[in-house]
Design an enzyme around this catalytic site. Structure first.
Site: not given
Ligand code: AGP
Length: 604
Positions: A2, A27, A73, A99-100, A478, A482, A485, A501, A599
């Protein structure tokens, strides 16, 4: 997560709120709303579309000098207008954005219902304005404090009330909230990018502090409502850093900023060809390190895996990489001569913050690597070094990951030099390669059409496989994340040696495989593994800097410049970032704001 914006001043509050919410869109959110005070009443507009549609909705509404805005969110309750913020008390006199997560909201909701309060939403937030109203016997701040004392969990709050229509109250616990001040106006925001257009002068609320914004100024109070003075700092960032500057998407801009990011991150810590960190870790401390733990989430954890490989290779110190959400609840085994390294782009990830608190409580040496100065992890850490990636707006992390890998590579070389566990000339060569890495990355970025063509070609796939060994496997993880997501194409990363395996059962005619190979030593093994999947009909894209790979082994090949294998993830990840980007564009999806994601994951 949020986003919150609040304003008190001479401008039209809704224009400030909408501008701020647009800056927070990155975000991630699924509903939004604003609340202002007009003619002695709240004017509330909320919807489950984009900020632009909210802006259209309020275009003709009356102006106001005070208001709060929110992007939600969903955590408690679906993405509906009823659940969108702001939320208002039953008597329509107290309005809140939050938020929270209020962990004891169910008990509070029942207590309030027993006192005659009714609820229109499924949210935890809705208990807050009603609690404040319940305790409001005339002293609003006392009512706010009493309500805050009842809450368990995390909150960043913007509160306005009709009994004092020119005052905005902010309160915070375990969820970021900043206060900004301008010329006869003041602001609150969950992220300073939301108000950078209006002011770069900010103060950061600590847990259980309050801020009262009125008469163009800000008044701070501690947890017992004693007035307390707080410093305002100038934020070193320009508003255009949060603009696309001509790129189609923030993600493409940020992938192309990998070069300047590497240059800025590396040059920050190399002085006269020596790596220098200003840390409260003495050489003695470093010589006594028996075990390193790297704690992070998501992409940051993948960067940590690269750190494991290079630190263990150069120093022979065992490194254990942990996902923060697991580490915090496993009663981790930590010993006096351990060092814990936290990696976080945002510096706000709730699980990583909680692990930092746990490690500090245990008195174990730690160090943090963050991208956002003045973030929670930055402010909590006495040992912190920075990735110099600048603001990363796209939810999918790209330049921040590359910066994290560079930074941990630098730290590994720094440790090895102090410990004398690697050849000095070799460490010098690695340092030089990091110093010139941005040029190597530029050559990879020069032909985007290569990645666009491949990305488009896989856009309709349902499954993708990313294969590698060692460091190449960590990059495969990684690359797979990418793609998942942002394109929503299912993918998985697998160690080459593990295929037989089990996972090789999934390989059939036409299965798409991206194979990564940067190790001369393991080349023969990798070629055999690729032949295993080719023999079962796989279509193989090979990303490599090894020349001795027979053409019949792969269907397509992407070259990357030759650099020392230990540093290869900085280069091999670039094609994977671009492939995910172009596949997503081909699918017509929202590259920068993928569904369900945020984010900065500031809730558990
Ligand atoms: C990565 O593309 C994502 N946005 C997510 O995995 C991110 O790396 C993870 O939430 C950690 O965030 P931070 O580095 O701000 O702690």
């Amino acid at each position: 997560m949020c986003g919150i914006v609040g304003y008190v001043g001479e401008k039209d509050a809704k224009s400030v709120l909408l501008s701020g919410l647009k800056k927070l869109e990155y975000r991630g959110y699924d509903s939004c709303g604003i609340g202002t005070i007009v003619g002695g009443k709240f004017l509330v507009n909320k919807n489950t579309n984009r900020i632009d549609s909210l802006e259209e909705e309020v275009k003709e509404t009356p102006t106001s000098k005070i208001g709060v805005g929110h992007t939600r969110w969903a955590t408690h309750g679906g993405a509906t207008v009823e659940n969108a913020h702001p939320h208002v008390s039953n008597n329509k006199k107290v309005l809140v954005v939050h938020n929270g997560i209020i962990e004891n909201y169910a008990r509070l909701r029942e207590m309030l219902k027993a006192k005659g309060y009714k609820f229109y939403s499924d949210t935890d937030t809705e208990v807050i304005p009603n609690l404040i109203d319940l305790y409001n016997k005339g002293d609003f701040m006392q009512a706010v404090k009493k309500a805050m004392d009842m809450l368990e969990g995390s909150f960043a709050l913007g509160i306005i009330n009709l009994d004092d229509p020119n005052t905005l109250v902010a309160a915070k616990r375990n969820s970021p909230l900043i206060v900004g001040i301008g010329d006869a106006e003041s602001f609150i925001a969950s992220d300073f990018s939301a108000i950078l257009k209006y002011t770069d002068k900010i103060s950061i609320l600590e847990n259980d502090e309050y801020a009262v914004l009125k008469n163009g100024g800000v008044y701070f109070y501690d947890s017992e409502l004693n007035p307390c003075g707080k410093d305002f700092k100038f934020i070193d960032m320009k508003d255009e850093a949060t603009e696309k500057n001509g790129y189609a998407h923030f993600m493409l801009k940020e992938i192309n900023e990998n070069t300047i990011t590497i240059k800025n991150t590396v040059s920050e810590y190399i002085k006269d060809d020596e790596i220098v960190f200003d840390l409260k870790l003495t050489e003695e401390d470093i010589k006594n390190i028996n075990q390193i733990h790297i704690v992070a989430c998501g992409t940051a954890m993948h960067a940590g895996l690269n750190g494991k490989n290079i630190i263990e290779t150069l120093t022979r110190i065992p490194v254990n990489v942990e996902v923060a959400s697991e580490f915090r609840y496993k009663n981790p085994i930590l010993k006096e001569n351990d060092l814990v390294i936290f990696i976080s782009q945002s510096g706000e990830t709730a699980d990583t913050v909680a692990c930092l608190e746990l490690v500090k409580e245990r008195g174990i040496k730690y160090m943090s690597m963050v991208n956002v100065k003045e973030s929670t992890i930055d402010r909590m850490s006495e040992n912190v070094i920075y990735t110099k990636a600048g603001p990363e707006i796209a939810v999918a992390s790209t330049k921040a990951y590359v910066a994290q890998v560079c930074l941990i590579d630098l730290f590994a070389i720094y440790l090895a030099k102090i410990l004398k566990t690697a050849d000095k000339k070799y460490l010098k060569q690695l340092t030089y390669e990091l110093k010139t890495m941005h040029a190597a990355v530029q050559t990879v970025l020069e032909h985007p059409e290569v990645y666009a063509e491949y990305g488009k070609s896989i856009a309709s796939e349902l499954d993708m496989f990313y294969l590698g060994r060692g460091l190449d496997y960590y990059v495969a993880l990684e690359g797979s994340l990418k793609l998942k997501e942002i394109s929503y194409i299912h993918s998985e990363a697998c160690q080459f040696g593990e295929l037989k395996h089990g996972p090789i059962a999934l390989i059939e005619e036409g299965t798409n495989v991206i194979a990564i190979c940067t190790s001369k030593k393991l080349l023969g093994k990798v070629v055999s593994n690729i032949k295993e999947v080719k023999a079962r009909g796989a279509k193989v894209l090979l990303i490599t800097n090894q020349t001795q790979v027979p053409h019949e082994v792969y269907d397509e090949r992407m070259e990357i410049p030759h650099i020392d294998e230990l540093l290869s993830p900085i280069l091999t990840v670039i094609p994977l970032q671009l492939i995910a980007y172009y596949a997503t564009v081909e699918k017509g999806l929202d590259v920068d704001k993928p569904r369900n994601l945020a984010k900065s994951v500031t809730v558990e």
